[in-house]
Design a protein around this motif. Structure first.
Motif, PDB file in Angstrom:
ATOM      1  N   GLU A 337      67.723  15.534  38.079  1.00  0.00           N
ATOM      2  CA  GLU A 337      67.259  14.403  37.275  1.00  0.00           C
ATOM      3  C   GLU A 337      66.072  14.807  36.399  1.00  0.00           C
ATOM      4  OE1 GLU A 337      66.212  11.289  39.891  1.00  0.00           O
ATOM      5  OE2 GLU A 337      66.229   9.768  38.317  1.00  0.00           O
ATOM      6  N   LYS A 338      65.125  15.524  36.995  1.00  0.00           N
ATOM      7  CA  LYS A 338      63.933  15.919  36.234  1.00  0.00           C
ATOM      8  C   LYS A 338      64.272  16.968  35.178  1.00  0.00           C
ATOM      9  CE  LYS A 338      60.580  14.774  39.776  1.00  0.00           C
ATOM     10  NZ  LYS A 338      59.848  15.231  40.936  1.00  0.00           N
ATOM     11  N   GLU A 341      65.411  15.687  31.872  1.00  0.00           N
ATOM     12  CA  GLU A 341      64.369  15.123  30.988  1.00  0.00           C
ATOM     13  C   GLU A 341      63.426  16.188  30.446  1.00  0.00           C
ATOM     14  OE1 GLU A 341      62.411  12.261  33.419  1.00  0.00           O
ATOM     15  OE2 GLU A 341      64.227  11.051  33.611  1.00  0.00           O
ATOM     16  N   ASP A 343      61.821  19.441  28.543  1.00  0.00           N
ATOM     17  CA  ASP A 343      61.940  20.127  27.261  1.00  0.00           C
ATOM     18  C   ASP A 343      61.980  21.625  27.579  1.00  0.00           C
ATOM     19  OD1 ASP A 343      61.944  20.628  24.633  1.00  0.00           O
ATOM     20  OD2 ASP A 343      59.792  20.295  24.324  1.00  0.00           O
TER      21      ASP A 343
END
Ligand code: CLF
Ligand code: SF4
Length: 518
Positions: A337-338, A341, A343
């Motif tokens: 999940e992380k 997100e 970059d």
């Protein structure tokens, strides 16, 4: 890729030690018995001057194959291999257990594609992450498609990362060619026995070519395949480490024989680890109350085998999804999940530049140790003491006592400071106050140590440590560990000589078994 695929694979068909061939391989690796001492010149503690240049090149940034590197470089595991083809009595593959650090435990399984993304995310966040290992939660070679697909993706997208594999060895002889074609330079085989009678007490079953084997027959099959796989890998120039789990009363006396057997087959390093066994793990050994070794039992076995071959003593018995320096676990920062997100900016030049800075720090550590060692020149004494060190990496005393989840243990003598292990502990500091139960377990874990080096500690633990006969030392805060340890030992010897203190031989210590309280 084509070039790699064309590298010839040496196949061996015998299970007997291959004498001259293996000795040559061992000698080429700096692992032979040169010098007549029978002592291998390779291994975890070995530095640049102890190894052949091509071997040093392979191990210098690998945190498991070089003790020195483990202070500076990180590894990560990706949990792409859920299935296993054998059963070990110490294993229970668990999911979603954030507080446990032992093989087989993971929070989430990944597809090869997810794993490749995770590697890029970690590599761009932790530029000193140099090694990607596949170590479970089952056996990588019981899941060959997923394992090799992951390696293939990472080879293409992150070519500077070393690939590493850890296996029970059952299917190893079938995959040596593929391992070589993916340029996997480091393979670990867990070998707990070469005697099938002993093996039958560790492995209830083995599943091979659609058939289930049990008892002595299963263990015989397993040991034969493991030793053949080891011979084939070393004959093909792949660095092999052997992990063995020390199980008191089962294989502890036998592991010296295992050590000789793997050395004769060209293994580079032997890692004897303590059995981790608690009822809450749900393993056969946990439920039957099979105990693990004490700290001194483990050290005595490692010391006795070191006469034959250098031993790895800095293993942290990692989770199958571990991320970070050995001894820290940053896996919770990199959930799928992380990662989605994040970059992600995987930049080879940035990684190289960062690693150059790490090298400067590493050289400074080595130089400081060498300089301090000169102060011991000419000292004559049989005294040896252990000291525990709170560190969060970089080879420095840089962790507060209350924040330490482990202590690194060094043996000090007139020969200098030698890393001999680590002790996991519960966190003492529980958000502003000290946890007395944790302090007791910490003292049990470092009870064989004369002193504990910390960056900082409060008055209360200081007094309790002193009462337990362990000297709390904060004067080396932020200094290099080995340099500080040698300076401390010199002072200790001087005090003993002058009669200011008596040298006290410390007792044994306990190895942490259950889940961490963090
Ligand atoms: Fe992972 Fe193993 Fe490779 Fe290291 S771990 S696959 S060799 S990169 Fe290292 Fe962890 Fe011990 Fe393994 S500390 S459990 S020895
Ligand atoms: Fe568990 Fe590994 Fe043993 Fe399989 S080989 S049972 S995954 S410890």
């Amino acid at each position: 890729m084509q070039e790699l695929a064309n590298r010839p694979v040496v196949k061996l068909t015998t299970l007997e030690p291959t004498g001259a061939v293996m000795q040559k391989i061992a000698e080429e690796k700096g692992c032979g018995t040169k010098g007549g001492s029978g002592k291998a010149s390779c291994g975890s503690g070995a530095g640049q001057n102890d190894l052949a240049p091509e071997i040093w090149e392979k191990v210098k940034n690998h945190p498991c194959y070089s003790e020195e590197a483990h202070h500076h470089y990180a590894r990560m595991h990706v949990a792409v291999a859920p299935a296993c083809n054998i059963q070990c009595n110490y294993c229970n593959r668990k999911y979603d257990c954030a507080n446990e650090s032992r093989p087989g435990v993971v929070s989430e399984k990944l597809t090869p594609e997810q794993a490749a993304k995770k590697v890029l995310a970690v590599a761009s966040t932790i530029p000193q992450m140099t090694v990607l290992g596949i170590a479970g939660p089952g056996d990588p070679l019981a899941n060959p498609e997923k394992t090799f697909k992951t390696f293939e993706l990472i080879m293409k997208t992150a070519p500077d990362i070393k690939l590493c594999l850890s296996t029970n060895g059952l299917m190893l002889p079938d995959h040596v060619e593929t391992i070589k074609s993916f340029n996997v330079d480091h393979v670990t085989i867990t070998i707990n026995m070469i005697d099938p009678e002993i093996g039958a007490k560790i492995y209830p079953w083995v599943f091979y070519k659609h058939k289930r084997y049990t008892g002595v027959e299963a263990a015989k099959l397993l040991t034969g395949r493991q030793l053949l796989g080891l011979e084939m890998l070393t004959a093909n120039g792949i660095l092999c480490k052997v992990n063995s789990v020390m199980i008191p009363g089962v294989n502890d006396k036998h592991l010296a024989e295992v050590n000789r057997a793997v050395k004769s087959r060209g293994a580079f390093l032997h890692n004897i680890m303590p059995l981790i066994s608690a009822p809450e793990h749900g393993t056969v050994f946990g439920l039957t109350g099979q105990r693990g070794p004490s700290a001194q039992e483990l050290k005595a076995l490692q010391d006795s085998c070191e006469g034959e071959m250098n031993m790895m003593r800095h293993c942290r018995q990692c989770r199958a999804d571990a991320v970070g320096l050995l001894g820290e676990d940053r896996s919770a920062e990199f959930t799928t999940e992380k990662i989605m997100e994040m970059d992600v900016n995987y930049d080879l030049d940035t990684r190289k530049a960062y690693q150059q800075k790490v090298e400067v720090e590493r050289q400074a550590t080595v130089a400081a140790k060498q300089a301090e060692l000169e102060t011991l020149a000419g000292e004559r004494s049989d005294i040896k003491i252990l000291v525990a060190v709170a560190t969060k990496g970089g080879g420095r005393v840089n962790e507060h006592f209350g924040h330490a989840k482990e202590f690194q243990v060094y043996e000090l003598s007139t020969a200098g400071a030698k890393f001999v292990g680590h002790r996991r502990v519960d966190l003492y500091c529980q958000g502003g106050f000290g946890e007395e139960d944790s302090l007791e377990t910490t003292i049990r874990a470092i009870n064989d140590c004369t002193a504990v080096f910390v960056a900082k500690l409060g008055g209360c633990p200081k007094d309790t440590l002193k009462k337990a006969g362990i000297e709390p030392v904060d004067k080396y805060a932020l200094a290099f560990i080995e340099q500080s340890a040698i300076a401390y030992f010199k002072e200790y010897l001087d005090k003993v000589k002058s009669g200011e203190i008596d040298h006290v031989v410390r007792g044994d210590a306990a190895i942490r078994q259950g889940a961490l309280v963090a």
